[in-house]
Design an enzyme around this catalytic site. Structure first.
Site, PDB file in Angstrom:
ATOM      1  N   THR A 184       0.917  -1.087  -0.233  1.00 62.12           N
ATOM      2  CA  THR A 184      -0.050  -0.015   0.199  1.00 62.12           C
ATOM      3  C   THR A 184       0.899   1.104   0.327  1.00 62.12           C
ATOM      4  O   THR A 184       1.931   0.974   0.905  1.00 62.12           O
ATOM      5  CB  THR A 184      -0.568  -0.016   1.394  1.00 62.12           C
ATOM      6  OG1 THR A 184      -1.449  -1.154   1.440  1.00 62.12           O
ATOM      7  CG2 THR A 184      -1.708   1.620   1.120  1.00 62.12           C
ATOM      8  N   ARG A 212     -12.673  -8.864  -1.101  1.00 54.89           N
ATOM      9  CA  ARG A 212     -12.309  -8.912  -0.380  1.00 54.89           C
ATOM     10  C   ARG A 212     -11.014  -7.548  -0.347  1.00 54.89           C
ATOM     11  O   ARG A 212     -11.379  -6.456  -1.343  1.00 54.89           O
ATOM     12  CB  ARG A 212     -10.631  -9.720  -0.693  1.00 54.89           C
ATOM     13  CG  ARG A 212      -9.371  -9.777   0.381  1.00 54.89           C
ATOM     14  CD  ARG A 212      -7.985  -8.634  -0.002  1.00 54.89           C
ATOM     15  NE  ARG A 212      -7.499  -8.378   1.183  1.00 54.89           N
ATOM     16  CZ  ARG A 212      -6.253  -7.845   1.602  1.00 54.89           C
ATOM     17  NH1 ARG A 212      -6.378  -6.791   0.758  1.00 54.89           N
ATOM     18  NH2 ARG A 212      -5.190  -8.248   3.126  1.00 54.89           N
TER      19      ARG A 212
HETATM   20  N1  GLY Z   1      -2.076  -3.443   2.950  1.00 55.41           N
HETATM   21  C1  GLY Z   1      -3.055  -3.773   1.974  1.00 55.41           C
HETATM   22  C2  GLY Z   1      -4.084  -4.613   2.369  1.00 55.41           C
HETATM   23  O1  GLY Z   1      -3.406  -5.187   2.940  1.00 55.41           O
HETATM   24  O2  GLY Z   1      -4.737  -4.784   1.632  1.00 55.41           O
END
Ligand code: GLY
Length: 325
Positions: A184, A212
């Site tokens: 991210t 998800r």
């Molecule tokens: N940290 C990003 C994700 O798990 O989608």
């Protein structure tokens, strides 16, 4: 509780990381904002994001403007396979993007989850914050909202991402392979005025199950900010970061007197020391305190962050902490 009391209490309570994190706080000397911008972003591609955010601040933009425009740099960069256009798709071949933006002055935020058809989810997230009565919109609702706000539908699957997906499907014809990757882009901007904003943007994990959602668009998990304390963002396996409300925990520990590094160390320890933890967990946080100190920490993977203090920007490598057994 005063800082000294907090540290004494933490030591008594066995918050061992406070003494053993092996990392120091950087900059800052009290509770007063430093009077110059401090911008921190995850990963080396955060450097571009910092430079953009700094230029927005220099031209009179707010912390929110800066963080939005900052993370848009990675959303537009086709070479980044974990964010925006260029992000790898889910196991059905669809790019579903997550993003959030948060205002440390008002505690207002906006987020979109599993957004399709728009390369800049952070812009849509800001519109959710400013033009809707809600905090989070997901899936088709988020896409319809974006269209209603004047965004046009865009192709989000880059040629490189399409090729990578085709290769993955050849290896996994039943579409049942493991989800991978979770880098991210998170950014915290502390403006010279003392106002703090945070944003996260991510395509989540490559080959994830459709629908998800990770930590990145969830306030308190992927990001949190409060002008009275500081701002924090996360990167790594969202399922693990969310189990400890990671970014909120970092800020709350800082509120009680921990430095950014101490707060991040304790939060990572909570992730790492749970029984039955997955050996492949990786998680990292970066944070800025209202007085300008910053910190970073990671478990499970080599992590880099970009830090801008005043006009100087550098990319810093973070040695991963050992997982607890
Ligand atoms: N940290 C990003 C994700 O798990 O989608």
């Amino acid at each position: 509780m005063r800082r000294r009391d907090f540290l004494r209490h933490a030591a008594a309570a066995g918050i061992g990381c406070l003494a053993t994190s092996g990392v120091r706080s950087h900059g800052g000397s009290g509770d007063t904002p430093p009077g110059f911008p401090v911008i921190i972003s995850t990963w080396p591609f955060g450097r571009e994001a910092n430079l953009e955010a700094l230029s927005v601040l220099k031209s009179g933009g707010s912390a929110l403007d800066a963080v939005e425009r900052g993370v848009m740099t990675a959303e537009a960069d086709e070479s980044i396979s974990t964010v925006g256009y260029g992000g790898f798709p889910n196991r059905d071949g669809t790019v579903q993007l997550d993003a959030a933006i948060f205002d440390g002055s008002t505690l207002d935020g906006g987020a979109v989850c599993a957004l399709t058809g728009h390369r800049h989810p952070v812009q849509v997230a800001r519109k959710v914050m400013e033009n809707s009565p809600h905090l989070i919109l997901v899936g088709e609702g988020a896409s319809s909202f974006a269209i209603a706000e004047g965004f046009t539908h865009q192709e989000t699957l880059s040629e490189a991402a399409r090729a990578a997906y085709q290769k993955w499907r050849q290896k996994h014809p039943d579409g049942q392979g493991k989800a991978e990757g979770h880098d991210t882009l998170g950014q915290v901007v502390l403006a010279a005025s003392g106002k703090i904003a945070a944003a996260c943007t991510s395509s989540g994990m490559a080959w994830k199950l459709p629908g998800r959602v990770g930590d990145s668009p969830i306030v308190g998990h992927g990001l949190y900010a409060d002008d009275a304390v500081g701002g924090c963002v996360a990167t790594g396996v969202g399922e693990e970061i969310s189990k400890v409300c990671g970014s909120f925990l970092v800020i709350e520990l800082m509120r009680q007197g921990a430095s950014p590094d101490q707060a991040i160390g304790e939060t990572l320890d909570r992730i790492a020391r749970r029984p039955g933890q997955i050996p492949s967990i990786s998680a990292a946080f970066v944070a800025v305190a209202r007085d300008g100190r910053h910190g970073a920490g990671a478990i499970g993977s080599d992590f880099h962050y970009a830090i801008t203090r005043g006009t100087e920007t550098q990319v810093v490598k973070v040695k991963p902490r050992n997982r607890k057994g």
